[in-house]
Design a protein around this motif. Structure first.
Motif, mmCIF file in Angstrom:
data_model
loop_
_atom_site.group_PDB
_atom_site.id
_atom_site.type_symbol
_atom_site.label_atom_id
_atom_site.label_comp_id
_atom_site.label_asym_id
_atom_site.label_seq_id
_atom_site.Cartn_x
_atom_site.Cartn_y
_atom_site.Cartn_z
ATOM 1 N N GLY A 153 -2.578 9.669 14.110
ATOM 2 C CA GLY A 153 -4.040 9.583 14.117
ATOM 3 C C GLY A 153 -4.446 8.147 13.811
ATOM 4 O O GLY A 153 -4.084 7.620 12.754
ATOM 5 N N ILE A 154 -5.162 7.534 14.738
ATOM 6 C CA ILE A 154 -5.574 6.141 14.539
ATOM 7 C C ILE A 154 -7.074 6.116 14.244
ATOM 8 O O ILE A 154 -7.886 6.564 15.053
ATOM 9 C CB ILE A 154 -5.243 5.278 15.780
ATOM 10 N N LEU A 155 -7.403 5.621 13.073
ATOM 11 C CA LEU A 155 -8.802 5.525 12.668
ATOM 12 C C LEU A 155 -9.273 4.112 13.015
ATOM 13 O O LEU A 155 -8.905 3.150 12.345
ATOM 14 C CB LEU A 155 -8.910 5.773 11.160
ATOM 15 N N GLY A 156 -10.045 3.996 14.097
ATOM 16 C CA GLY A 156 -10.486 2.666 14.553
ATOM 17 C C GLY A 156 -9.636 2.234 15.731
ATOM 18 O O GLY A 156 -8.535 1.731 15.545
ATOM 19 N N MET A 157 -10.166 2.453 16.937
ATOM 20 C CA MET A 157 -9.376 2.187 18.143
ATOM 21 C C MET A 157 -9.893 0.920 18.823
ATOM 22 O O MET A 157 -10.137 0.891 20.030
ATOM 23 C CB MET A 157 -9.456 3.417 19.048
ATOM 24 N N GLY A 158 -10.055 -0.135 18.010
ATOM 25 C CA GLY A 158 -10.394 -1.448 18.576
ATOM 26 C C GLY A 158 -9.116 -2.085 19.104
ATOM 27 O O GLY A 158 -8.141 -1.409 19.421
ATOM 28 N N ARG A 159 -9.126 -3.416 19.168
ATOM 29 C CA ARG A 159 -7.964 -4.117 19.738
ATOM 30 C C ARG A 159 -6.695 -3.772 18.976
ATOM 31 O O ARG A 159 -5.649 -3.491 19.577
ATOM 32 C CB ARG A 159 -8.168 -5.625 19.652
ATOM 33 N N ILE A 160 -6.770 -3.795 17.638
ATOM 34 C CA ILE A 160 -5.550 -3.573 16.852
ATOM 35 C C ILE A 160 -5.128 -2.103 16.950
ATOM 36 O O ILE A 160 -3.948 -1.794 17.160
ATOM 37 C CB ILE A 160 -5.749 -4.027 15.388
ATOM 38 N N GLY A 161 -6.081 -1.196 16.840
ATOM 39 C CA GLY A 161 -5.747 0.225 16.956
ATOM 40 C C GLY A 161 -5.066 0.526 18.292
ATOM 41 O O GLY A 161 -4.084 1.274 18.358
ATOM 42 N N GLU A 205 -0.404 13.732 11.454
ATOM 43 C CA GLU A 205 0.858 13.785 10.692
ATOM 44 C C GLU A 205 1.163 12.383 10.160
ATOM 45 O O GLU A 205 1.734 12.217 9.093
ATOM 46 C CB GLU A 205 1.983 14.273 11.604
ATOM 47 N N PHE A 206 0.764 11.396 10.944
ATOM 48 C CA PHE A 206 0.750 10.005 10.500
ATOM 49 C C PHE A 206 -0.681 9.520 10.673
ATOM 50 O O PHE A 206 -1.279 9.762 11.725
ATOM 51 C CB PHE A 206 1.675 9.132 11.361
ATOM 52 N N LEU A 207 -1.218 8.836 9.669
ATOM 53 C CA LEU A 207 -2.569 8.278 9.783
ATOM 54 C C LEU A 207 -2.467 6.765 9.694
ATOM 55 O O LEU A 207 -1.905 6.232 8.733
ATOM 56 C CB LEU A 207 -3.461 8.799 8.647
ATOM 57 N N SER A 208 -3.008 6.085 10.695
ATOM 58 C CA SER A 208 -3.022 4.623 10.679
ATOM 59 C C SER A 208 -4.470 4.161 10.585
ATOM 60 O O SER A 208 -5.279 4.438 11.474
ATOM 61 C CB SER A 208 -2.370 4.092 11.961
ATOM 62 N N ILE A 209 -4.793 3.445 9.511
ATOM 63 C CA ILE A 209 -6.172 2.984 9.313
ATOM 64 C C ILE A 209 -6.299 1.593 9.913
ATOM 65 O O ILE A 209 -5.613 0.658 9.495
ATOM 66 C CB ILE A 209 -6.536 3.002 7.807
ATOM 67 N N THR A 236 -0.869 4.968 6.561
ATOM 68 C CA THR A 236 -0.704 3.514 6.578
ATOM 69 C C THR A 236 -2.077 2.849 6.611
ATOM 70 O O THR A 236 -3.016 3.373 7.216
ATOM 71 C CB THR A 236 0.109 3.014 7.796
ATOM 72 N N ASN A 237 -2.168 1.715 5.941
ATOM 73 C CA ASN A 237 -3.409 0.927 5.964
ATOM 74 C C ASN A 237 -3.055 -0.535 6.150
ATOM 75 O O ASN A 237 -2.413 -1.144 5.284
ATOM 76 C CB ASN A 237 -4.205 1.135 4.672
ATOM 77 N N THR A 238 -3.436 -1.080 7.305
ATOM 78 C CA THR A 238 -3.241 -2.511 7.559
ATOM 79 C C THR A 238 -4.592 -3.150 7.885
ATOM 80 O O THR A 238 -4.636 -4.230 8.480
ATOM 81 C CB THR A 238 -2.252 -2.737 8.732
ATOM 82 N N ALA A 239 -5.675 -2.454 7.507
ATOM 83 C CA ALA A 239 -7.022 -2.965 7.826
ATOM 84 C C ALA A 239 -7.624 -3.640 6.598
ATOM 85 O O ALA A 239 -7.518 -4.866 6.452
ATOM 86 C CB ALA A 239 -7.888 -1.832 8.334
ATOM 87 N N ARG A 240 -8.192 -2.838 5.694
ATOM 88 C CA ARG A 240 -8.760 -3.393 4.469
ATOM 89 C C ARG A 240 -8.602 -2.381 3.343
ATOM 90 O O ARG A 240 -8.813 -1.174 3.535
ATOM 91 C CB ARG A 240 -10.245 -3.709 4.659
ATOM 92 N N GLY A 241 -8.287 -2.883 2.162
ATOM 93 C CA GLY A 241 -8.032 -2.025 1.015
ATOM 94 C C GLY A 241 -9.161 -1.072 0.655
ATOM 95 O O GLY A 241 -8.908 0.116 0.395
ATOM 96 N N PRO A 242 -10.418 -1.545 0.630
ATOM 97 C CA PRO A 242 -11.494 -0.657 0.168
ATOM 98 C C PRO A 242 -11.715 0.580 1.042
ATOM 99 O O PRO A 242 -12.499 1.459 0.684
ATOM 100 C CB PRO A 242 -12.731 -1.574 0.196
ATOM 101 N N LEU A 243 -11.033 0.696 2.172
ATOM 102 C CA LEU A 243 -11.156 1.911 2.980
ATOM 103 C C LEU A 243 -10.486 3.100 2.297
ATOM 104 O O LEU A 243 -10.722 4.247 2.654
ATOM 105 C CB LEU A 243 -10.525 1.678 4.362
ATOM 106 N N VAL A 244 -9.626 2.804 1.313
ATOM 107 C CA VAL A 244 -8.858 3.857 0.635
ATOM 108 C C VAL A 244 -9.274 3.931 -0.839
ATOM 109 O O VAL A 244 -9.425 2.902 -1.505
ATOM 110 C CB VAL A 244 -7.347 3.546 0.734
ATOM 111 N N ASP A 245 -9.435 5.153 -1.327
ATOM 112 C CA ASP A 245 -9.646 5.378 -2.760
ATOM 113 C C ASP A 245 -8.252 5.405 -3.399
ATOM 114 O O ASP A 245 -7.511 6.391 -3.259
ATOM 115 C CB ASP A 245 -10.388 6.703 -2.938
ATOM 116 N N ASP A 246 -7.893 4.315 -4.067
ATOM 117 C CA ASP A 246 -6.534 4.174 -4.585
ATOM 118 C C ASP A 246 -6.146 5.297 -5.543
ATOM 119 O O ASP A 246 -5.033 5.810 -5.485
ATOM 120 C CB ASP A 246 -6.384 2.822 -5.303
#
Ligand code: DGY
Length: 321
Positions: A153-161, A205-209, A236-246
């Protein structure tokens, strides 16, 4: 001969970038590479025509108001622009540019690295070897989560997604995505669109932010939404930290509700939540998505291309304000 524009360069960017900046501008380079706080940034910008900056400096409305009037353009060495109050920049008539495209591949590569690293327990394997704990091959040793054939599951399907999707297809993953708008079929490439991001979570099953960090997306992945993921999903998060509640993700990693996480970005970085440090199922990198020499040079050259265009009276190609 007309004087070169005065350019404040806020960090020690790669050599080739600094050389070009010094050739074409009256460049005031931060050779010590110490991060400028707001007061120092404003003081150093005195008399400058433009700034070459990056995400370690913050351009809030207050900073922009105090920035010397001589500064007419700021080029940020980043695709992310959350360190700017873009509305305030527009109001002030400041031109701001960023660096899209050139870091797409390296960031997508690092996404696959953290995805695989998390799924295949790479950190634990490394630690076992380096701490001399490996007693030999064992049929049950460090069994991870199979990647091939799983739903990503890709959250944000811009260039990087989309670049992540291309790579993941090579691992026979099935692509699901959420984006603000549905993509055209040639960009979608058979991926399944979910208009509601919460529906995406149910499949992931896999989430990529991979989405930008807007205020509405702050702590998007919180305790309630983690419960929507399949049991023992990988995040996985390779976008920005604040997208996740640590706090929520750390609790889910501790309980095993989330099997593993691969993280390259963190809220409050470099001061990451200490709860991550001891988690064996967290594969952690220090914001390295764009960290190849080729990419960092390309980012710097893009900043300078934008500034060159601005000072030549042309529209900078990557203008965001
Ligand atoms: C970017 O370009 O936004 C990278 O994350 C570096 O800040």
């Amino acid at each position: 001969m007309t004087a070169k524009p005065i350019l404040l360069v806020t960090r020690k960017f790669p050599d080739a970038v600094l050389e070009r900046a010094a050739r074409d501008y009256d460049a005031r380079i931060n050779q010590a590479d110490e991060v400028y706080g707001p007061d120092e940034l404003i003081a150093r910008a005195a008399g400058c025509d433009a700034i070459l900056t990056c995400s370690t400096e913050t351009y809030s409305a207050e900073v922009l108001e105090r920035l010397p009037a001589s500064v007419r353009a700021v080029a940020t060495f980043s695709v992310g622009i959350e360190h700017f109050d873009i509305e305030a920049a527009r109001k002030r008539g400041l031109v701001v540019t960023n660096t899209p495209d050139v870091l797409t591949d390296s960031t997508a590569d690092i996404t696959m690295l953290v995805l695989l690293g998390a799924a295949r327990r790479a950190y634990e394997g490394q630690r076992m070897l380096r701490e001399n704990q490996w007693v030999g091959w064992n049929p049950n040793q460090l069994l991870g989560v199979h990647v091939s054939g799983k739903k990503l599951g890709i959250l944000g399907m811009g260039r990087i997604g989309r670049a992540v999707a291309r790579r993941a297809r090579g691992f026979d993953m099935t692509i699901h995505y959420h984006n603000r708008g549905r993509l055209d079929p040639e960009l979608e490439q058979g991926a399944t669109y979910h208009a509601d991001p919460e529906d995406l979570l149910g499949e992931a099953e896999f989430l990529s932010i991979n989405c930008p960090a807007s205020p509405e997306m702050h702590h998007f992945l919180d305790a309630r939404r983690i419960e929507l993921l399949p049991e023992r999903a990988i995040v996985t998060n390779t976008a920005r930290g604040p997208l996740v509640d640590d706090e929520a993700l750390i609790a889910a990693l501790e309980s095993g509700r989330v099997a593993a996480a691969g993280l390259d970005v963190f809220e409050g970085e470099p001061n990451i939540h200490p709860g991550y440090r001891d988690l064996p199922n967290a594969f952690l990198l220090p914001h390295m998505g764009s960290a190849t020499l080729e990419t960092r040079n390309a980012m710097g050259f893009k900043c300078l291309d934008n500034l060159d265009a601005f000072f030549a009276g042309r529209e900078p190609p990557d203008r965001v304000a």
